[in-house]
Motif scaffolding. Structure first.
Motif, PDB file in Angstrom:
ATOM      1  N   ILE A  19      45.674  50.164  45.122  1.00  0.00           N
ATOM      2  CA  ILE A  19      45.108  51.473  44.778  1.00  0.00           C
ATOM      3  C   ILE A  19      43.590  51.384  44.661  1.00  0.00           C
ATOM      4  O   ILE A  19      42.859  52.245  45.164  1.00  0.00           O
ATOM      5  CB  ILE A  19      45.730  51.989  43.463  1.00  0.00           C
ATOM      6  N   ALA A  20      43.111  50.335  43.994  1.00  0.00           N
ATOM      7  CA  ALA A  20      41.667  50.165  43.825  1.00  0.00           C
ATOM      8  C   ALA A  20      40.971  50.080  45.177  1.00  0.00           C
ATOM      9  O   ALA A  20      39.932  50.723  45.408  1.00  0.00           O
ATOM     10  CB  ALA A  20      41.384  48.909  42.997  1.00  0.00           C
ATOM     11  N   ALA A  21      41.515  49.284  46.095  1.00  0.00           N
ATOM     12  CA  ALA A  21      40.911  49.136  47.418  1.00  0.00           C
ATOM     13  C   ALA A  21      40.940  50.457  48.191  1.00  0.00           C
ATOM     14  O   ALA A  21      39.968  50.816  48.863  1.00  0.00           O
ATOM     15  CB  ALA A  21      41.625  48.044  48.208  1.00  0.00           C
ATOM     16  N   ASN A  22      42.040  51.186  48.087  1.00  0.00           N
ATOM     17  CA  ASN A  22      42.174  52.453  48.812  1.00  0.00           C
ATOM     18  C   ASN A  22      41.178  53.506  48.336  1.00  0.00           C
ATOM     19  O   ASN A  22      40.808  54.406  49.094  1.00  0.00           O
ATOM     20  CB  ASN A  22      43.599  52.993  48.677  1.00  0.00           C
ATOM     21  N   MET A  23      40.726  53.413  47.075  1.00  0.00           N
ATOM     22  CA  MET A  23      39.752  54.386  46.586  1.00  0.00           C
ATOM     23  C   MET A  23      38.313  53.905  46.790  1.00  0.00           C
ATOM     24  O   MET A  23      37.372  54.554  46.345  1.00  0.00           O
ATOM     25  CB  MET A  23      40.004  54.722  45.114  1.00  0.00           C
ATOM     26  N   GLY A  24      38.159  52.751  47.466  1.00  0.00           N
ATOM     27  CA  GLY A  24      36.830  52.281  47.816  1.00  0.00           C
ATOM     28  C   GLY A  24      36.227  51.259  46.863  1.00  0.00           C
ATOM     29  O   GLY A  24      35.066  50.876  47.023  1.00  0.00           O
ATOM     30  N   GLN A  25      37.001  50.804  45.893  1.00  0.00           N
ATOM     31  CA  GLN A  25      36.501  49.778  44.987  1.00  0.00           C
ATOM     32  C   GLN A  25      36.382  48.444  45.729  1.00  0.00           C
ATOM     33  O   GLN A  25      37.090  48.193  46.712  1.00  0.00           O
ATOM     34  CB  GLN A  25      37.443  49.614  43.788  1.00  0.00           C
ATOM     35  N   LEU A  26      35.487  47.579  45.234  1.00  0.00           N
ATOM     36  CA  LEU A  26      35.266  46.279  45.858  1.00  0.00           C
ATOM     37  C   LEU A  26      35.577  45.113  44.930  1.00  0.00           C
ATOM     38  O   LEU A  26      35.321  43.957  45.272  1.00  0.00           O
ATOM     39  CB  LEU A  26      33.820  46.171  46.359  1.00  0.00           C
ATOM     40  N   SER A  27      36.133  45.410  43.758  1.00  0.00           N
ATOM     41  CA  SER A  27      36.516  44.327  42.854  1.00  0.00           C
ATOM     42  C   SER A  27      37.556  44.812  41.852  1.00  0.00           C
ATOM     43  O   SER A  27      37.676  46.011  41.578  1.00  0.00           O
ATOM     44  CB  SER A  27      35.299  43.753  42.121  1.00  0.00           C
ATOM     45  N   PHE A  28      38.279  43.830  41.308  1.00  0.00           N
ATOM     46  CA  PHE A  28      39.320  44.111  40.321  1.00  0.00           C
ATOM     47  C   PHE A  28      39.152  43.137  39.171  1.00  0.00           C
ATOM     48  O   PHE A  28      39.165  41.915  39.364  1.00  0.00           O
ATOM     49  CB  PHE A  28      40.710  43.952  40.950  1.00  0.00           C
ATOM     50  N   ASP A  29      38.986  43.676  37.980  1.00  0.00           N
ATOM     51  CA  ASP A  29      38.757  42.893  36.766  1.00  0.00           C
ATOM     52  C   ASP A  29      40.088  42.704  36.041  1.00  0.00           C
ATOM     53  O   ASP A  29      40.688  43.667  35.574  1.00  0.00           O
ATOM     54  CB  ASP A  29      37.754  43.655  35.885  1.00  0.00           C
ATOM     55  N   PHE A  30      40.545  41.437  35.955  1.00  0.00           N
ATOM     56  CA  PHE A  30      41.807  41.154  35.287  1.00  0.00           C
ATOM     57  C   PHE A  30      41.690  41.195  33.766  1.00  0.00           C
ATOM     58  O   PHE A  30      42.694  41.119  33.061  1.00  0.00           O
ATOM     59  CB  PHE A  30      42.318  39.775  35.706  1.00  0.00           C
ATOM     60  N   GLY A  31      40.468  41.286  33.252  1.00  0.00           N
ATOM     61  CA  GLY A  31      40.285  41.395  31.808  1.00  0.00           C
ATOM     62  C   GLY A  31      40.092  40.071  31.103  1.00  0.00           C
ATOM     63  O   GLY A  31      39.563  40.033  29.999  1.00  0.00           O
ATOM     64  N   GLY A  32      40.508  38.985  31.709  1.00  0.00           N
ATOM     65  CA  GLY A  32      40.326  37.687  31.063  1.00  0.00           C
ATOM     66  C   GLY A  32      41.274  37.491  29.893  1.00  0.00           C
ATOM     67  O   GLY A  32      41.933  38.422  29.428  1.00  0.00           O
ATOM     68  N   SER A  33      41.331  36.261  29.413  1.00  0.00           N
ATOM     69  CA  SER A  33      42.196  35.961  28.272  1.00  0.00           C
ATOM     70  C   SER A  33      41.768  34.648  27.651  1.00  0.00           C
ATOM     71  O   SER A  33      41.361  33.709  28.350  1.00  0.00           O
ATOM     72  CB  SER A  33      43.656  35.868  28.709  1.00  0.00           C
ATOM     73  N   ARG A  34      41.862  34.568  26.322  1.00  0.00           N
ATOM     74  CA  ARG A  34      41.615  33.302  25.622  1.00  0.00           C
ATOM     75  C   ARG A  34      42.815  32.375  25.741  1.00  0.00           C
ATOM     76  O   ARG A  34      42.721  31.193  25.408  1.00  0.00           O
ATOM     77  CB  ARG A  34      41.301  33.581  24.146  1.00  0.00           C
TER      78      ARG A  34
END
Length: 285
Positions: free
Chosen positions: A229-244
């Motif tokens: 979905i992110a790519a289809n709307m033109g985004q160029l990155s996806f942030d997984f949020g990270g984790s400790r």
């Protein structure tokens, strides 16, 4: 899946004053560069903090000394402010700087980022389909909240359910997000993901699951759909949020997500500092 293409937030989800209002029921502190911090209380100490449930901040760090000076003039004894991703805090004592990281998957225009996934994760997506797992849009706040709270309770993470419900109501009524639910072949909700769309980057902001033999497959399928979905709307990155959690961090790294530093600056006056060092030592670690 039929859906209206979501849009990018015009500024930043985590700098939106309404985020502060939803999570604290108070008017935010708005400083230089339109930075918004939540007015809160940490163990009884009046505080200004990066808004609850915000994974990081996005503000213009050029001229950050203006922000620092404005914060040091505030009456609240504790300040906790996150810096934008990849930016370094140069503030000196009495400020204390902590470092963490997130994981971001990047791709070029015309790509999706899914080509960077390992074969065994793509195989899990196909296996999920074969077992009848489907991914749907969801605006059911109670369903989303229940899945998220299951995950927090399982990890013994405290959560203000009333504030989280207000926030989800605000988020799910916005065009700048995608809320996804994974269902089993009986239609039962087994996992969810709320994806926030900032400029150029979509963020895996909230997730939850009902532990079962299918939960892992469901989570991988949710991430696959979210990145698509992110790519289809033109985004160029996806942030997984990270984790400790090192295990979760390794899991995100498998998808090609690179480590990106994020720093937090903490300022605390005395005598409140002495009290917080006892009851919240994590603030000074």
């Amino acid at each position: 899946m039929n859906m209206i293409t979501p849009t990018q937030h015009p500024t930043s989800w985590y700098m939106d004053p309404d985020w502060c209002r939803m999570t604290t029921s108070q008017e935010p502190w708005v400083g230089p560069h339109a930075i918004a911090l939540a007015k809160s209380s940490v163990k009884g100490v009046p505080s200004l903090i990066t808004p609850p449930w915000a994974l990081h901040s996005e503000w213009e760090v050029e001229g950050s000394d203006q922000v620092r000076e404005a914060l040091e003039k505030q009456e609240r004894a504790l300040v906790v402010i996150d810096f934008p991703l990849g930016e370094s805090c140069t503030w000196k004592k009495p400020w204390h700087v902590q470092e963490n990281h997130t994981r971001i998957l990047r791709w070029n225009p015309g790509e999706t980022g899914l080509s960077q996934w390992p074969k065994h994760r793509l195989k899990q997506v196909r296996k999920a389909n074969s077992k009848g797992i489907t991914i749907e849009l969801s605006e059911n706040i109670e369903e989303v909240l229940a899945l998220h709270q299951m995950a927090r309770k399982r990890k013994s993470i405290a959560s203000d359910e009333a504030a989280l419900r207000r926030l989800f109501n605000f988020v799910l009524n916005s065009p700048h997000q995608t809320s996804l639910i994974a269902r089993d072949d009986q239609g039962n909700a087994i996992a969810n993901a709320i994806i926030l769309h900032n400029r150029g980057r979509s963020i895996y902001a909230f997730g939850g699951q009902k532990r079962s033999a299918l939960s892992s497959l469901a989570t991988v399928s949710l991430l696959h759909k979210a990145i698509e979905i992110a790519a289809n709307m033109g985004q160029l990155s996806f942030d997984f949020g990270g984790s400790r959690d090192h295990g979760v961090d390794r899991f995100y790294a498998e998808f090609g997500a690179e480590k990106v530093c994020k720093q937090r600056a903490i300022y605390c006056r005395k005598p409140q500092q002495w009290w917080l060092k006892v009851v919240r030592p994590d603030l000074f670690a």
